[in-house]
Structures are given as C-alpha cells and as structure tokens.
Scaffold this motif. Structure first.
Motif, mmCIF file in Angstrom:
data_model
loop_
_atom_site.group_PDB
_atom_site.id
_atom_site.type_symbol
_atom_site.label_atom_id
_atom_site.label_comp_id
_atom_site.label_asym_id
_atom_site.label_seq_id
_atom_site.Cartn_x
_atom_site.Cartn_y
_atom_site.Cartn_z
ATOM 1 N N LEU A 1 -94.897 6.105 22.703
ATOM 2 C CA LEU A 1 -94.664 6.070 24.145
ATOM 3 C C LEU A 1 -94.518 7.479 24.708
ATOM 4 N N LEU B 1 -93.608 -1.762 30.114
ATOM 5 C CA LEU B 1 -92.782 -1.177 29.061
ATOM 6 C C LEU B 1 -91.769 -2.192 28.534
ATOM 7 N N HIS B 2 -91.139 -2.944 29.441
ATOM 8 C CA HIS B 2 -90.144 -3.934 29.026
ATOM 9 C C HIS B 2 -90.785 -5.018 28.163
ATOM 10 N N LEU C 1 -84.599 3.653 25.641
ATOM 11 C CA LEU C 1 -85.742 3.870 26.529
ATOM 12 C C LEU C 1 -85.512 3.353 27.943
ATOM 13 N N ALA D 1 -85.151 0.459 29.007
ATOM 14 C CA ALA D 1 -85.797 -0.811 29.327
ATOM 15 C C ALA D 1 -84.704 -1.837 29.615
#
Length: 357
Positions: free
Chosen positions: A171, A305-306, A326, A328
C-alpha cells in the motif's frame, strides 16, 4: 513465590521483547508501516533461524497468556472505534458477506492447486495448507486426515506473516507515501494522556469481554468478546475510552515477536520452499480480494482500502492491528475477518470429508 522455571520464562520473555523492541525502533526510523510488529517479527525470526543455537531459546516457548492479554486489549481498541457510522453500513453487509463467501471458495481452490501442483504436497496437506483462515482448525483437521503437519503448520503461519508484511508495504508503494502509523497517523484520542484509572478500566473491560466471549463460545473470543463489550459501551456513551499510542505499539511488538518465534525448528531449506509458495499464494489471494473489493466499492460506496484489508487473509488479531495502523475502519475489518474464519471452518469441514482416511 516465583519458581525457578517461571522466573526463567519471565526474564527470557523480557529479553526477547527488548531485542524485538530494538528491531521495532529500527523499523520505525526506516519509515516502515506497522514498525513494532514487523521489526519485532523480523528480529525474533532471525534469532531462531540462526545456524547456531542461542541458550536463551533452549526449552523456551512464548507465553500465550501474554499474547492473549494484548489481543484482548486490541479488541478493546477496536471496540472504541465502533460508531453509528458502522451501524449505517448494516444494509450493505449482506452483499459484502456474500462476496466474502465466494472469496473463501475461490481462494481455497486456487491455493489447493498452488500447493499440490507447484509445491508437490499430497492432497490432504495441500487442502489444509490452502485454507484462507482457521489456522488451528486446519491443523487439527489436517492431522486427522494424514496431512504433513510440519509443512501445513509452516504454510499457515507464513500466510499470516506474509500478509501482514506485504500488504502495508504494498500500500505504501502503491500510494507513493507512508500510510497509517508510519506516516504519523494515530487513532482518535490516541495522543491523549491516559490516567491510571482509565488504564485500569481498559484492562477490566478487556478481562470482562474475554470472560463473556469464552462463556458464550464466540469465535476468536479473546478479540471479539472485548470488542463487543467495548463497542457497546462506546456507542451507548457509558464510557469514553482512549487507548494510548504506546499501548498499540506494545501490542504490535508482542504479536510480532510471538509470530517470529514460530520459526523455531524450521530448517533453512524448508523455509525457502515454504516461503516461495506462501508468497505465490498470498499474492493470488490479495489479487482476488482486491478485485472483489473494487467491485464492492462501486456497488456499496465503502472505501476500497477498508474492503481490501477486510478481504486480506491474515489472522484476526494481526489484521485488526493492520486496520488500526492504517486508519481503516477497524470494526468493519474485524467483523469480516471473524466471518471469514467461520466460513472457512464450515467450508473445510464439509469439503474435507472426502480427504478423511
């Protein structure tokens, strides 16, 4: 009174965590994501893989009670992130869960082919080494089916380790910048000073949640029990818990060191072969998960992303730390990982019947 054995366990654990913290500090200053977990994992794995035997590791096994303690605290951390926004996603969960079930089937089928055809494993070992979750269940069922337990266990642990290493680094490279904790991001309230009464309340919440989770036999009770209890208390406004950054770092370190020590007894040749297969397997599963996450983003509007982290096939505790680091939605991510493990256990219980002697 401490016995000589328990005292030895304490000082050895403290020494290994201190050495792991050195690796975490180095990873932090290198700007790596999840620095304390990746750094602690790397250093502890290097210690057990050395060609000479270190006296500190003689007869040593990392105390799982300590790991469980920090996993319960992770559950509390995630519970404090439960907000009404998560409840607003309830109508979209049937769709994401449906895709998750398809992911489990596609990931397991692909892994079975990878481990049998590319790795040369027998049918039972390839089947149980390829499950995208349910580590302990796959080991127990694999043993009953005559699988090679050493190879199976190594592949399952490598699955988790490769995911939590590759995903954050990938990422960072994809976005072109550090993400999450590596970029200096912290959880809401994570930089607020925590008093001793607040810290005691966090520990009590974790202990009560663990007890309730085990009482009603929740999957991954050490994480889901505290999560549900802290989440309920947070949403209703009964308590306002803020977990400090240093506690999240300590949880990363304990999880990382305990994972790295799992390589004890693994030969260099076996590790090279298993690691290559694990990388192929994880890249395949992440590609499938990314494709499904992209489709679901178009259908539901949930951040890519989640969803990507929700479909990444790591361990529940490890992926929850990734989500926290991150930035999330950790509650959404944990919910999907608990569901993934349940789906995997049911799936391999049904399909594994054709492998039983």
């Amino acid at each position: 009174m401490l016995t000589r054995l328990s005292f030895a366990l304490i000082w050895k654990t403290a020494l290994l965590l201190a050495i792991g913290a050195g690796g975490g500090w180095s990873a932090l200053h290198l700007g790596l994501p999840l620095p304390w977990m990746i750094g602690g994992l790397s250093v502890s794995a290097a210690l057990v893989l050395m060609p000479w035997r270190l006296p500190v590791l003689d007869g040593y096994s990392f105390p799982m009670g300590l790991r469980t303690l920090f996993v319960t605290l992770i559950g509390v951390m995630i519970g404090t992130q439960v907000t009404p926004d998560l409840l607003s996603l309830a109508g979209k969960l049937p769709l994401t869960m449906g895709f998750l079930f398809v992911f489990v089937l596609v990931a397991h089928a692909g892994n079975f082919a990878i481990f049998q055809w590319l790795g040369g494993y027998d049918r039972a070992t390839a089947f149980y080494a390829g499950t995208p979750g349910g580590l302990m269940e796959s080991i127990m069922m694999g043993e009953a089916s005559g699988a090679d337990i050493r190879a199976l266990t190594t592949q399952q642990f490598l699955r988790i380790i490769v995911v939590i290493t590759v995903l954050p680094l990938g990422l960072s490279l994809w976005l072109g910048e550090a993400v999450g904790s590596a970029s200096g991001a912290v959880l809401p309230g994570g930089d607020v000073p925590v008093s001793l009464p607040s810290l005691a309340l966090i520990v009590i919440t974790g202990g009560l949640g663990l007890g309730l989770g085990r009482l009603v036999k929740l999957p991954a009770a050490q994480l889901t029990g505290p999560l549900l209890l802290a989440g309920g208390a947070t949403v209703t406004g009964l308590v306002d818990l803020h977990l400090p950054v240093w506690l999240i770092a300590a949880a990363q370190l304990v999880i990382g060191v305990s994972l790295g020590l799992r390589f004890k007894g693994v030969t260099g040749r076996m590790l090279r072969n298993s690691l290559g297969l694990a990388v192929v397997s994880v890249v395949y599963m992440l590609a499938v998960g990314a494709a499904m996450a992209w489709v679901l983003t178009q259908l539901t509007g949930i951040a890519f992303l989640h969803l990507l982290i929700s479909f990444a096939p790591g361990g529940v505790a490890e992926m929850s730390i990734v989500a926290l680091s991150l930035a999330a939605n950790p509650a959404l991510v944990s919910l999907h990982h608990v569901a993934r493990i349940l789906m995997t256990v049911v799936e391999m219980s049904l399909l594994g019947r054709w492998l039983r002697p």
